[in-house]
Design an enzyme around this catalytic site. Structure first.
Site, mmCIF file in Angstrom:
data_model
loop_
_atom_site.group_PDB
_atom_site.id
_atom_site.type_symbol
_atom_site.label_atom_id
_atom_site.label_comp_id
_atom_site.label_asym_id
_atom_site.label_seq_id
_atom_site.Cartn_x
_atom_site.Cartn_y
_atom_site.Cartn_z
ATOM 1 N N GLU A 10 -7.815 -2.031 6.075
ATOM 2 C CA GLU A 10 -7.472 -2.668 7.380
ATOM 3 C C GLU A 10 -6.419 -3.592 7.261
ATOM 4 O O GLU A 10 -5.829 -4.152 6.297
ATOM 5 C CB GLU A 10 -8.791 -3.608 7.667
ATOM 6 C CG GLU A 10 -9.435 -4.396 6.656
ATOM 7 C CD GLU A 10 -8.534 -5.429 5.943
ATOM 8 O OE1 GLU A 10 -7.804 -6.266 6.925
ATOM 9 O OE2 GLU A 10 -8.561 -5.879 4.786
ATOM 10 N N VAL A 31 0.834 -1.292 0.081
ATOM 11 C CA VAL A 31 0.065 -0.073 0.071
ATOM 12 C C VAL A 31 0.947 1.333 0.000
ATOM 13 O O VAL A 31 0.406 2.386 -0.576
ATOM 14 C CB VAL A 31 -1.071 0.064 1.111
ATOM 15 C CG1 VAL A 31 -0.225 0.108 2.581
ATOM 16 C CG2 VAL A 31 -2.133 0.823 1.011
ATOM 17 N N GLY A 77 -5.755 -7.010 1.041
ATOM 18 C CA GLY A 77 -6.262 -5.962 2.101
ATOM 19 C C GLY A 77 -5.320 -4.836 2.417
ATOM 20 O O GLY A 77 -4.916 -4.210 1.167
ATOM 21 N N GLU A 78 -5.207 -4.341 3.372
ATOM 22 C CA GLU A 78 -4.317 -3.080 3.593
ATOM 23 C C GLU A 78 -4.784 -1.859 2.980
ATOM 24 O O GLU A 78 -3.956 -0.928 2.684
ATOM 25 C CB GLU A 78 -2.891 -3.511 3.719
ATOM 26 C CG GLU A 78 -2.290 -3.695 2.447
ATOM 27 C CD GLU A 78 -0.635 -4.036 2.652
ATOM 28 O OE1 GLU A 78 0.164 -3.678 1.852
ATOM 29 O OE2 GLU A 78 -0.299 -5.054 3.353
ATOM 30 N N GLY A 79 -5.842 -1.996 2.360
ATOM 31 C CA GLY A 79 -6.071 -0.694 1.501
ATOM 32 C C GLY A 79 -5.681 -0.656 0.117
ATOM 33 O O GLY A 79 -6.112 0.418 -0.513
#
Length: 343
Positions: A168, A110, A310-312
């Protein structure tokens, strides 16, 4: 139309219900003006497809016919979960803390995506060293703590972002997301459980068993979406719900990331079907239930790249498309300006 708030009880969730009930709507005049401009840009009508829709969406929710994306912000909420100790992920809970260090060092995926599209990145650590209780055995929160975590998530919009992208991090949180969806919508545990970060057959069996048991534990207690979040959720899901709600009140459009973020958003949608009208789905992930959830929420993803990180990351990637949509909307000439004959 917003849902009518229940009678006040003085409990912490009353404040959250009041915020949902008082959500502002879109600026339809700005949306109409944006579509009027699109009709006169130097292109055939509808030629930019979804980009035109995105530009009009931002116009409506920013409240101006010429929207802008000058300060996009990706916010990642991180939490840990007691249910992870049941072996519902191929990775140990310690990875959540280790990923916090990786974000800080600027070395996660990210970080690179945000740098590419000139988006800011903020990471909120939610008591990562203190997992929520195992939802198979006890509720994740009491009401006060859940409401307080929702309120904490509302800080995500501080700093003047004009586009909020939500992500998240939390080992085990696809299990929690599946439990929330199962609690909200019924069906079977199998309907909502996927491979997450790469679960094999044995891990999948443990995930399904955990989701089934957690929902069964709370049988008869899940009619209120906030109770679903309190009993089956986690800190990052509660904070994401708060961020979505705060962005709505501040007229900041939101981009949702993957399954976990969308499950948190679904809690608000269950409270009021218009609660996500200011949101865009950044992408559809490889998690099998994410597509079904987006369809239920009537959110059409911008990207479909088979991602499951994930992780945006998916929301951050969508910033590039959204920026392009706004640039075309505001920077293209009209037929009259360009001296081109309009058909």
């Amino acid at each position: 139309m917003s849902a009518s708030p229940p009678a006040a009880t003085g409990l912490p969730f009353d404040d959250i219900r009041a915020l949902v009930a008082s959500m502002p709507g879109p600026d339809e005049a700005a949306r109409a003006a944006a579509w009027e401009r699109q009709a006169h840009l130097v292109k055939p009508p509808g030629a930019l497809g979804r980009l035109e829709e995105i530009a009009a969406h931002l116009a409506a929710w920013q409240g101006k016919a010429m929207p802008q994306v000058l300060r996009p912000m990706v916010v990642v909420f991180a939490g840990t979960h007691g249910v992870a100790e049941r072996g519902v992920s191929p990775y140990p809970s310690a990875v959540t803390r280790q990923m916090m260090d990786t974000f800080t060092a600027g070395k996660a995926a990210v970080n690179q995506i945000c740098a590419t599209f000139e988006a800011g990145l903020r990471v909120f650590e939610l008591a990562v060293d203190h997992p929520t209780p195992d939802i198979v055995e006890a509720p994740a929160f009491d009401e006060r703590t859940c409401a307080g975590t929702i309120a904490f998530g509302m800080q995500a919009i501080s700093g003047g972002a004009d586009l909020l992208c939500l992500g998240e991090m939390g080992i085990g949180n696809t299990t929690v997301a599946a439990a929330v969806c199962h609690g909200l919508y019924g069906g079977t545990a199998e309907d909502w459980v996927g491979a997450g970060t790469g679960a094999d057959e044995a891990v999948m069996a443990r995930k399904i068993a955990a989701v089934r048991a957690a929902v069964a534990l709370n049988e008869g207690q899940l009619a209120d979406p906030l109770e679903v979040l309190r009993r089956l959720g986690g800190r990052e899901l509660a904070a994401i719900a708060g961020a979505i709600l705060a962005a709505r009140h501040e007229k900041v459009p939101v981009v949702l990331d993957g399954y976990v973020v969308t499950a948190a958003a679904a809690v608000l949608h269950a409270m009021d079907p218009s609660a996500l009208d200011h949101c865009l789905a950044g992408h559809v992930s490889a998690e099998k239930a994410h597509r079904a959830l987006l369809e239920r929420l009537r959110l059409r993803p911008i990207l479909d790249l088979g991602m499951r990180l994930g992780e945006g990351s998916g929301a951050a990637l969508a910033v590039g498309v959204i920026k392009a949509a706004v640039a075309c909307h505001t920077g293209m000439a009209t037929f009259a300006e360009a001296g081109v004959s309009e058909g």
